[in-house]
Write an enzyme that holds these catalytic residues in place. Sequence first.
Site, PDB file in Angstrom:
ATOM      1  N   GLU A   1       4.266   4.506 -22.656  1.00 15.59           N
ATOM      2  CA  GLU A   1       4.511   3.103 -22.955  1.00 15.59           C
ATOM      3  C   GLU A   1       4.018   2.857 -24.379  1.00 15.59           C
ATOM      4  OE1 GLU A   1       3.481  -1.375 -21.372  1.00 15.59           O
ATOM      5  OE2 GLU A   1       1.892   0.071 -21.681  1.00 15.59           O
TER       6      GLU A   1
ATOM      7  N   ASP B   1       0.124   4.508 -19.940  1.00 15.84           N
ATOM      8  CA  ASP B   1      -0.098   3.118 -20.330  1.00 15.84           C
ATOM      9  C   ASP B   1      -0.509   3.002 -21.806  1.00 15.84           C
ATOM     10  OD1 ASP B   1      -0.421   0.341 -19.226  1.00 15.84           O
ATOM     11  OD2 ASP B   1      -2.441   0.611 -20.015  1.00 15.84           O
TER      12      ASP B   1
ATOM     13  N   ASP C   1       0.841  -1.209   0.000  1.00 12.34           N
ATOM     14  CA  ASP C   1       0.000   0.000   0.000  1.00 12.34           C
ATOM     15  C   ASP C   1       0.873   1.255   0.000  1.00 12.34           C
ATOM     16  OD1 ASP C   1       0.848  -0.077   2.726  1.00 12.34           O
ATOM     17  OD2 ASP C   1      -0.870  -1.358   3.186  1.00 12.34           O
TER      18      ASP C   1
HETATM   19  C1  NOJ Z   1       0.499  -2.305 -20.058  1.00  8.73           C
HETATM   20  C2  NOJ Z   1       0.688  -2.533 -18.591  1.00  8.73           C
HETATM   21  O1  NOJ Z   1       2.045  -2.436 -18.274  1.00  8.73           O
HETATM   22  C3  NOJ Z   1       0.118  -3.912 -18.293  1.00  8.73           C
HETATM   23  O2  NOJ Z   1       0.421  -4.327 -16.990  1.00  8.73           O
HETATM   24  C4  NOJ Z   1      -1.363  -3.866 -18.533  1.00  8.73           C
HETATM   25  O3  NOJ Z   1      -1.888  -5.163 -18.366  1.00  8.73           O
HETATM   26  C5  NOJ Z   1      -1.680  -3.369 -19.948  1.00  8.73           C
HETATM   27  N1  NOJ Z   1      -0.900  -2.226 -20.335  1.00  8.73           N
HETATM   28  C6  NOJ Z   1      -3.125  -2.982 -20.044  1.00  8.73           C
HETATM   29  O4  NOJ Z   1      -3.359  -1.833 -19.279  1.00  8.73           O
END
Ligand code: NOJ
Length: 512
Positions: A256, A201, A30
């Site tokens: 990402e 993400d 947490d």
């Molecule tokens: C990339 C993230 O790093 C991963 O953990 C996740 O499952 C997927 N995107 C979907 O959000």
Amino acid sequence: MPEAPWWKSAVVYQIYPRSFCDASGDGIGDLEGIRRHLDHLVWLGVDAIWISPFFRSPMKDYGYDVSDYCDVDPLFGTLADFDRLLAESHSRGLRVLIDWVPNHTSDQHPWFVEARASRSSAKRNWYVWRDGTPERPPNNWRAAFSDTPAWTFDAATGQWYLHCFLPEQPDLDWDEPAVEAAMHDTLRFWLDRGVDGFRMDVIHLIGKDPRLPDVPAERAKLPYCVLNEHEKTHERLRRIRKLVDSWPGDRVSVGEVAVPWTDMVARHYGRGDELHLAFNFPPLFAPFDASSWRDQIERTARELDPIGAWPTWVLSNHDQKRHRTRYGGSESRARAAAVLLLGLRGTPFLYAGEELGLEDATIPPERVLDPGGRDGCRAPIPWEPAPGHGWAGAAPWLPWPPDAGSRNVESERRDEASILHLYRRLLAARRRSPALGRGELRFRPTPDGVVGWERTAPGDRRIVLVNFGASEARIDLDAPATVEVSSTGRSEGAAFDGELGPEQGVWLRVER
Ligand code: NOJ
């Protein structure tokens, strides 16, 4: 000359909050568990932390399925806990990045609940709906994690909805301006609270071809998420960049772009007007091998340097086997890899536990949780040698990694020969050296099995040598040099004698 932004010379430390430290006693890490260990992170010498999602979530994808972007899930604490963590990080000089998940929400997010309620719902077009028969999805896109269509048929309203990941993670439709506006508001919410930036993400998915065309047959087996690229993503990134840049204090976006092609990653930097930084995963998949690594370093420079984009480097994260495990479990390789990673030109990202030399946990079949098979690298961090390993109360949500009785923070802090101390020396040396922090990179001629390069900045010169091979290598230098850090710990502070042991990496300071 304007000063370079902090994130160019920073080292970022990724915390997967479920796995870092449990202070509440429910077996799940947490925010308070993170706060209690901030002094340790300062001792280690990282500059920033990135915390994987801690927002309200049904946890089908362990937080990457968000049901409220502007609140903390009770499992992790409260907004007040976050504010305290942020303030105490800042007072120690640590920056804080949080994880923004813009491509999809949870199916429990009120937006989706409303969208799903009826075809005439005011939020229906916040998600991607298409007609089709229950037997035949609208196109051939595949979801990640399972070899199934990226579509789920909603029987109640007789349409399919798109999800590049789990069915419980419906994709938002960024073509709807209200979606973009609402997601910008979530950025503003956290910028106002004082975060230093965002890891974004699967950011390359926020612009899709509105015709949703089939992918060509030869690629149809790949999950659609690695294939998507559309000009609309770039327009949207430019607007996100403007927003993030309009806050004072060098806030940063780290996208990402989860694809196996560095040229595609490079395009998401735009002309210095899209992402500040983007993850480049091909090196993460490279084997422990000199020619593969030389190739990755060259390719990264070739794609990014001409457009003035600053690289990132990652060996481990919460989605992949830890690099020590990938490299066959050898600690000497994990040590050499740390010398490699932190000696490269770009911003390195460490994944909590790699500095302990952790391997993936073995997960017995009855304890498997993650639909994507990623539990091993998400094993809890052991803080102390005694059973319980510094976690409060209940047994943690996943099994401990191997050898937690000896491979834990307390034991390794006491042992100056540990890999933890190696990371600490590397981080300290990197911070002292402008060449290592932001300097140029030029390869040096090296024998087979060794990769070597020079990092230079005005008045500062370092050499990085990594022997990937299983035998000794001999290196001839043109100038005397001192071993500043060695993966084996031997000879630090002594003159470099030209010998590089098997799977040894060194940083040399060139006296000139
Ligand atoms: C990339 C993230 O790093 C991963 O953990 C996740 O499952 C997927 N995107 C979907 O959000």
